[in-house]
Design an enzyme around this catalytic site. Structure first.
Site, PDB file in Angstrom:
ATOM      1  N   SER A  75       0.798  -1.225   0.000  1.00  0.00           N
ATOM      2  CA  SER A  75       0.000   0.000   0.000  1.00  0.00           C
ATOM      3  C   SER A  75       0.828   1.272   0.000  1.00  0.00           C
ATOM      4  CB  SER A  75      -0.947   0.017   1.207  1.00  0.00           C
ATOM      5  OG  SER A  75      -0.220  -0.008   2.422  1.00  0.00           O
ATOM      6  N   ASP A 366      -4.419   7.941   8.041  1.00  0.00           N
ATOM      7  CA  ASP A 366      -5.272   7.037   8.807  1.00  0.00           C
ATOM      8  C   ASP A 366      -4.405   6.434   9.909  1.00  0.00           C
ATOM      9  OD1 ASP A 366      -3.779   5.011   7.575  1.00  0.00           O
ATOM     10  OD2 ASP A 366      -5.342   4.519   6.129  1.00  0.00           O
ATOM     11  N   HIS A 369      -1.265   4.663   7.586  1.00  0.00           N
ATOM     12  CA  HIS A 369      -0.525   5.279   6.484  1.00  0.00           C
ATOM     13  C   HIS A 369      -0.231   6.757   6.734  1.00  0.00           C
ATOM     14  CE1 HIS A 369      -2.880   1.871   4.803  1.00  0.00           C
ATOM     15  NE2 HIS A 369      -1.736   1.621   4.201  1.00  0.00           N
TER      16      HIS A 369
END
Length: 393
Positions: A75, A366, A369
């Site tokens: 990610s 978040d 991240h």
């Protein structure tokens, strides 16, 4: 999404077993915390990494030899491939992408750009690195490089399998598919030139550490049990590097792991509400141990090759952002901007959740991240490595 509901319930039940026995149940705040764990832990702690940065301008380096960029991993470098995969690990909805051009939620797990976008722009290749699975890619997009990365994946194939995302073997297969597609469009010689003049970036492994060691609070971490798994991860990373070399890669940068114990979600899971929110050093030390092993292996590979194979350290700069947030203009480093910032991530960070008033003051977007601003500082920390790669003949 309903097809995953049974897996979600079973997973949450299993992971909550050690938590429910904790004495925190004696107060209301702990009960609320348990409630949120039950609803989000499946997607929360497996979509890993591993503010505004638009005001930062940088000069493109002169005489760069890089004309394209190819990216593999998780990610931290996935610009939206998971948008086209049947998985819960997606971020193609607001508030993700709120600071991307036109406030577009592309599938990047942050509020704006990723480090690889900054790298591509700095190298003069393109402003944003697109997802390979995007059906709207043009020939120009393909010729200047794409990302094959998938949020939720890892060096360990079982990590991707659990998350129903794209494993590294499939990412390499997509690269093979890419080469055939471009060869068909512009010819084999031109395709090989694109690959030969490309920079290859790998960013992976955080999900493996979190899945294996980070999900169970107060887990006793014994060095003898950790080292074999880290060696397995190193073996997998070397396999990926060799696969790319066999396919024509000449410049490969491999990013190490972040201080996993500093991720807000991990801090939440391993800390009671009344304790200070500090990094979980026992978990960060595992990431540091992996990084040391990885850097040694990459140095050995570089010495035995005429190619460029180089290590990129993100552990040190991200840890510094956490420990000295005000040095970077951050006011909040121990929680994310989305929702409470304690546990939200992926589908639990959505338009129903409030976000912080000033994203530039937050290190994390978040609970897992970093913000675009934090990613920009990581890019800046990697500039010497980037300069070396893009200026290597």
């Amino acid at each position: 999404m309903h097809i995953y509901s049974m897996d979600l319930i079973m997973y949450a039940a299993i992971m909550m077993t050690p938590i429910l026995s904790i004495s925190l149940l004696n107060n209301v705040l702990a009960l609320r915390r348990i409630y949120y764990y039950c609803h989000s832990i499946f997607f929360l702690f497996t979509i890993i990494l591993h503010g505004h940065a638009h005001a930062h301008d940088f000069k493109t380096p002169k005489n760069t030899s890089i004309t394209s960029i190819f990216i593999f991993g998780d990610s931290t470098v996935d610009p939206g491939n998971n948008d086209y995969v049947k998985t819960l690990f997606r971020s193609n909805f607001l508030p993700y992408g709120i600071d991307f051009p036109n406030h577009t939620p592309t599938g990047r797990f942050t509020n704006g750009r990723l480090p690889t976008d900054f790298i591509a722009s700095y190298a003069g290749v393109k402003e944003y690195v697109p997802a390979y699975l995007d059906p709207n890619l043009r020939l120009k997009d393909l010729m200047t490089g794409v990302s094959f990365a998938s949020a939720g994946t890892g060096y360990d194939p079982t990590t991707a399998l659990k998350n129903k995302v794209i494993d590294l073997t499939t990412q390499v297969q997509y690269f093979d598919e890419y080469k055939k597609k471009v060869e068909h469009l512009i010819g084999k010689k031109e395709m090989e030139k694109i690959v030969s003049n490309a920079a290859f970036i790998i960013s992976c492994g955080t999900n493996d550490i979190v899945y294996t060691y980070g999900l169970v609070p107060y887990l006793s971490l014994v060095s003898d049990s950790i080292s074999p798994y880290l060696r397995f991860m190193i073996k997998q990373s070397k396999w990926l590097i060799q696969e790319l070399i066999d396919r024509g890669a000449k410049r490969i940068g491999v990013v190490g792991l972040p201080p996993v114990g500093c991720l807000p979600a991990i801090i939440t899971l391993h800390t009671s509400p009344h304790q200070p929110r500090i990094c979980i050093e026992s978990l960060s030390s595992i990431a540091l141990q992996f990084n040391e092993m990885l850097e040694r292996e990459l140095n050995n590979m570089q010495q035995q090759s005429t190619l460029t194979i180089i290590y990129g350290d993100i552990y040190t700069p991200l840890q510094d952002q956490f420990i000295h947030p005000h040095k970077y203009g951050f006011e909040v480093a121990d929680r994310g901007c989305c929702g409470s910032g304690l546990f939200e991530g992926a589908i639990t960070c959505n338009s129903l959740f409030p976000i912080c008033n000033d994203r530039s003051k937050y290190l994390f977007w978040d609970s897992i991240h970093p913000t675009e601003r934090s990613y920009y500082f990581l890019f800046e920390a990697l500039r010497p490595v980037i300069d070396f790669v893009i200026n290597t003949p």
